[in-house]
Each structure stands twice: as C-alpha cells, then as structure tokens.
Write a protein that holds these residues in place. Structure first.
Motif, PDB file in Angstrom:
ATOM      1  N   GLY B  32       0.779  -1.209   0.000  1.00  0.00           N
ATOM      2  CA  GLY B  32       0.000   0.000   0.000  1.00  0.00           C
ATOM      3  C   GLY B  32       0.815   1.266   0.000  1.00  0.00           C
ATOM      4  O   GLY B  32       0.265   2.356   0.031  1.00  0.00           O
ATOM      5  N   THR B  33       2.144   1.144  -0.035  1.00  0.00           N
ATOM      6  CA  THR B  33       2.983   2.326  -0.072  1.00  0.00           C
ATOM      7  C   THR B  33       2.825   3.036  -1.403  1.00  0.00           C
ATOM      8  O   THR B  33       2.846   2.399  -2.451  1.00  0.00           O
ATOM      9  CB  THR B  33       4.465   1.938   0.102  1.00  0.00           C
ATOM     10  N   PRO B  34       2.652   4.358  -1.399  1.00  0.00           N
ATOM     11  CA  PRO B  34       2.551   5.058  -2.675  1.00  0.00           C
ATOM     12  C   PRO B  34       3.799   4.835  -3.517  1.00  0.00           C
ATOM     13  O   PRO B  34       4.903   4.734  -2.997  1.00  0.00           O
ATOM     14  CB  PRO B  34       2.434   6.521  -2.264  1.00  0.00           C
ATOM     15  N   LYS B  35       3.578   4.753  -4.811  1.00  0.00           N
ATOM     16  CA  LYS B  35       4.722   4.626  -5.704  1.00  0.00           C
ATOM     17  C   LYS B  35       5.434   5.966  -5.782  1.00  0.00           C
ATOM     18  O   LYS B  35       4.829   6.995  -6.056  1.00  0.00           O
ATOM     19  CB  LYS B  35       4.253   4.191  -7.087  1.00  0.00           C
ATOM     20  N   LEU B  36       6.695   5.953  -5.545  1.00  0.00           N
ATOM     21  CA  LEU B  36       7.474   7.184  -5.468  1.00  0.00           C
ATOM     22  C   LEU B  36       8.465   7.238  -6.616  1.00  0.00           C
ATOM     23  O   LEU B  36       9.010   6.219  -7.030  1.00  0.00           O
ATOM     24  CB  LEU B  36       8.221   7.260  -4.137  1.00  0.00           C
ATOM     25  N   THR B  37       8.696   8.434  -7.095  1.00  0.00           N
ATOM     26  CA  THR B  37       9.618   8.636  -8.209  1.00  0.00           C
ATOM     27  C   THR B  37      10.955   9.132  -7.681  1.00  0.00           C
ATOM     28  O   THR B  37      11.006  10.152  -6.995  1.00  0.00           O
ATOM     29  CB  THR B  37       9.050   9.667  -9.193  1.00  0.00           C
ATOM     30  N   PRO B  38      12.033   8.432  -7.989  1.00  0.00           N
ATOM     31  CA  PRO B  38      13.333   8.911  -7.516  1.00  0.00           C
ATOM     32  C   PRO B  38      13.791  10.137  -8.284  1.00  0.00           C
ATOM     33  O   PRO B  38      13.525  10.283  -9.471  1.00  0.00           O
ATOM     34  CB  PRO B  38      14.256   7.717  -7.768  1.00  0.00           C
ATOM     35  N   VAL B  39      14.471  11.003  -7.592  1.00  0.00           N
ATOM     36  CA  VAL B  39      15.072  12.187  -8.200  1.00  0.00           C
ATOM     37  C   VAL B  39      16.583  12.051  -8.056  1.00  0.00           C
ATOM     38  O   VAL B  39      17.082  11.723  -6.972  1.00  0.00           O
ATOM     39  CB  VAL B  39      14.596  13.474  -7.511  1.00  0.00           C
ATOM     40  N   VAL B  40      17.297  12.264  -9.145  1.00  0.00           N
ATOM     41  CA  VAL B  40      18.750  12.115  -9.135  1.00  0.00           C
ATOM     42  C   VAL B  40      19.388  13.491  -9.237  1.00  0.00           C
ATOM     43  O   VAL B  40      19.006  14.295 -10.088  1.00  0.00           O
ATOM     44  CB  VAL B  40      19.230  11.225 -10.295  1.00  0.00           C
ATOM     45  N   VAL B  41      20.327  13.746  -8.370  1.00  0.00           N
ATOM     46  CA  VAL B  41      21.014  15.038  -8.348  1.00  0.00           C
ATOM     47  C   VAL B  41      22.507  14.782  -8.337  1.00  0.00           C
ATOM     48  O   VAL B  41      22.997  13.976  -7.531  1.00  0.00           O
ATOM     49  CB  VAL B  41      20.620  15.857  -7.104  1.00  0.00           C
ATOM     50  N   GLN B  42      23.217  15.469  -9.199  1.00  0.00           N
ATOM     51  CA  GLN B  42      24.681  15.357  -9.176  1.00  0.00           C
ATOM     52  C   GLN B  42      25.259  16.389  -8.212  1.00  0.00           C
ATOM     53  O   GLN B  42      24.675  17.458  -8.009  1.00  0.00           O
ATOM     54  CB  GLN B  42      25.254  15.569 -10.573  1.00  0.00           C
ATOM     55  N   ALA B  43      26.392  16.058  -7.648  1.00  0.00           N
ATOM     56  CA  ALA B  43      27.036  16.972  -6.712  1.00  0.00           C
ATOM     57  C   ALA B  43      27.207  18.342  -7.346  1.00  0.00           C
ATOM     58  O   ALA B  43      27.600  18.460  -8.517  1.00  0.00           O
ATOM     59  CB  ALA B  43      28.378  16.415  -6.263  1.00  0.00           C
ATOM     60  N   ASP B  44      26.915  19.363  -6.561  1.00  0.00           N
ATOM     61  CA  ASP B  44      26.997  20.724  -7.075  1.00  0.00           C
ATOM     62  C   ASP B  44      28.445  21.173  -7.176  1.00  0.00           C
ATOM     63  O   ASP B  44      28.815  21.889  -8.100  1.00  0.00           O
ATOM     64  CB  ASP B  44      26.240  21.658  -6.131  1.00  0.00           C
TER      65      ASP B  44
END
Lengths: 234, 165
Positions: B32-44
C-alpha cells in the motif's frame, strides 16, 4: 612550510569571521554558511570519516547538504568536499545519516521554504564515488511529503551498519520511524521501509514499505504510553 | 564556480520498466505504499580541503580550567512522566524488542543501529541496535537499547515536526 602557511591563512580567516571552507573553492552556501546540525560519522568498512551539515543561508532556496569525506583514515587530514543542492524547496532539517555498503543514506524532516513541516526526505549519496573524490557523485532522493503520506512521516532514521560484518550484497537500507497514539496515529509501533538504490540505473531505485508494517498496522511493539512504573532508585 | 545543478526527474514509466525483481508495482500492491519517483542530483561542487588539522582558530585561550579527573556533568532525567504522557522506552527489554528482531535481524546479519529516534525534532528519545557487534563472541541475534534523553515532562500533546535548529 606550505602547510604551515595554509594554517596561518586559515587562522587569519577564522579570526576575520570568514568560514574556512571558502578557501577550498566553494562558491555556494556550503562555503559561506555554517548553519548547523553537524554530523560526524565513521565508515568502518572504508576506514574513513564523514562530516556533514546543511546550508540554508538567509532562508531562501536553494538549500544544500554539505558533506566531507576524509581522503584517508586520518580524521585530521584532507577531505573531499561535496555540496549537494536539494532538488526542491524542502529545507532538509534534522539530517541523520547511516553507513551502508552501497550508499550513505540520510533522512531529513522537510520544511517547505523553511516554513511548514512537509514530511520526510530520504536520500542516498553515492558512497563509492565519494570515497574516490569523484566529482560525478550523485544522490538519489525520494520525497515522502504530506501529499504522498498524509499521515506525516517524521523523525525517520536510516539504519547505520556497525561492526565488521557488512549487510549482504544488494540488501536495501532499512528506514524506520515510530507511530504513536500520542500523534493520533492508529497504533504504537514501527514502520519499516526498504530504500534500494540502483546506481547503474537510478530510475530503478525504489522506496517501499516492508511487509511487516503499514500505517494502519505497524510493527507492533509494546505501547509507548503505560501506567507509571515504580520509581527507579538513584 | 556556477551552480551546475543537474536534476533529473525520471518518468514513472521508467520505474516500472526498469525495476528489477518484483518491481515497484508489485510491492506497492503488497504494502500500500505510494509509488514514489526517484530524483537524481549530481554533486553541485567537489573540492579537496586543506588538512583539517590546519583549520583551527588563531588560538584557544587558556581559561585556567582543568578538566582532567573531573566527573562528567550529570543530566537530570525524569523517568516518571505519568500515564497520560508520552514515553518511548518501550524497547527496553529483549521481549519487547523481539518483533524488531524478527523483522530485520535475520535479513541484515550485520549490526544495524537506529540511534536517536525523535518525537519532536532533535530530542532523541531512544535508539536500538539489532545484531550488536560482539567481536569476542558469536554474532548473537539480539538487540540492545540505549537511552539518550527522555521526552520532556510537558503535558502538551507532542507535535511531529517543528522548525528550528
């Protein structure tokens, strides 16, 4: 001599109130802000040290998580300095970090534009690259905000592996937080989640609740609220 | 150095297509956990610091205070908060921690620490360790709990999440 001169420069900057990390070349808030919630953690699998704090300077976006990884086992030596910009307007407050073989995992309590509480942020930092000082190091983030979890996940923790025996290869990091009737939750208990990060294909990374728990039926532990017990002699 | 902030918001369809094993959809259906979308961030930004031993104040004034041999400062705790007030010592004892053991100890094998659960922000209430490291003994599947501090004695209802640093 060179190191001594560097030391004198750092000392002068410190005396003038300039953050010492500015000299390392940072130009973002990680260079100019010492905003707090520092963490010191030891990665015993790699024999390295991890330092972190957030940076929000002035309160307006962007927000940053500043992470330093020691280049050697010497905590007084040089560090790889990383600044990661948070991908939205959720200020990453109260960060907590756990060491895991495939990533450094982190939880934060999110506050939108430093204002209202908005659930939890779940992060995985690319440990293997960070240990090498690779500038291509990434993070993977899941937003466990109030829109996704109206029950308000807060105060969550990643697990932090200790000892010489690592978790099995590929095992996701276990995240946990507790529910309590004092928060108007249905029951006292723990909710457990799996954060699986896939660096080869980050789109395949997942954050899912473990089968032991749901919000309505968390992993039951003894009630948090009980009748008073006998006073403990001091 | 400019902010080379690269954010890749990845389509949910890729999740289903790329997820190995059971896949997100199957897990979502199970839990029942909502499906979550991963966000990818590169080091600034990435740099190498000077040795930490060189980053220090000009001098640390000698206050004349000597700490050697002094006992640590004692922090007063209040273990009796009343039946209607929040307490979080419920992992205190192996029987009460048994569900946690059963849930995660076998999977992990390693020693896992959950240190500093907080009811409100940075006030740590308790932590526990699954499979605590025992270098001189076997890897027993046991847990230990360790107290940090107690929830304050306020009668106010705890509120999850409040800003502050």
């Amino acid at each position: 001599m060179g190191r001594l001169q560097q030391g004198r420069c750092a000392a002068r900057r410190a005396a003038e109130g300039q953050p010492a990390l500015a000299s390392a070349g940072f130009t973002d808030k990680c260079a100019t802000e010492d905003d707090g919630d520092p963490i010191v953690l030891y990665d015993e699998y790699a024999d390295r040290w991890i330092l972190s704090q957030f940076a929000y300077g002035g309160g307006s976006v962007p927000y940053f998580e500043c992470v330093a990884i020691s280049r050697t086992p010497d905590p007084a030596g040089q560090y790889y300095l990383y600044s990661f910009q948070v991908p939205n307007a959720e200020f990453p407050d109260y960060p907590k970090i756990g060491v895991w073989p495939d990533a450094y995992y982190m939880t934060v309590n999110q506050f939108t534009n430093l204002g209202p509480f908005n659930g939890t942020g779940a992060y995985a930092f690319e440990r293997e690259r960070m240990l090498r000082g690779d500038p291509a190091a990434r993070l993977v983030y899941f937003n466990l905000n109030l829109a996704s979890f109206p029950e308000a996940i807060g105060g969550a923790l990643p697990s932090d592996a200790d000892g010489l025996r690592p978790p099995p290869p590929g095992m996701p990091n276990i995240f946990a937080y507790f529910t309590a009737t004092e928060f108007s939750d249905p029951a006292d208990g723990l909710r457990l989640f799996n954060f699986h990060v896939d660096w080869a294909n980050p789109a395949a990374s997942t954050f899912t609740e473990r089968p032991e728990s749901t919000y309505a039926a968390p992993l039951i532990v003894a009630p948090f609220t009980q009748t008073p017990r006998r006073a403990v002699p001091t | 150095m400019t902010h080379t902030h690269r954010v890749l918001v990845l389509a949910a369809a890729l999740l289903a297509a790329g997820a190995p094993g059971r896949g997100v959809r199957a897990q979502e259906k199970e839990t029942g956990t909502p499906k979550l979308t991963p966000v990818v961030v590169q080091a600034d930004y990435v740099a190498v610091s000077r040795p930490a031993r060189d980053i220090r104040p000009v001098q640390v004034p000698d206050t004349g205070e000597r700490r050697a041999g002094r006992p640590p400062r004692k922090i007063r705790t209040n273990p009796e908060l009343g039946k209607d007030q929040f307490r979080a010592d419920r992992f205190d004892g192996p029987r009460r921690r048994a569900p946690v053991d059963r849930a995660v100890a076998g999977d992990a094998g390693a020693s896992l620490t959950f240190e500093g659960f907080a009811a409100t922000d940075n006030t740590p209430l308790y932590g526990f360790t699954v499979n605590p490291p025992t270098p001189t003994a076997t890897w027993a599947r046991t847990t230990t709990s360790r107290w940090s501090t107690w929830c304050g004695a306020s009668t106010a209802r705890p509120v999850r999440g409040s800003p502050g640093r």
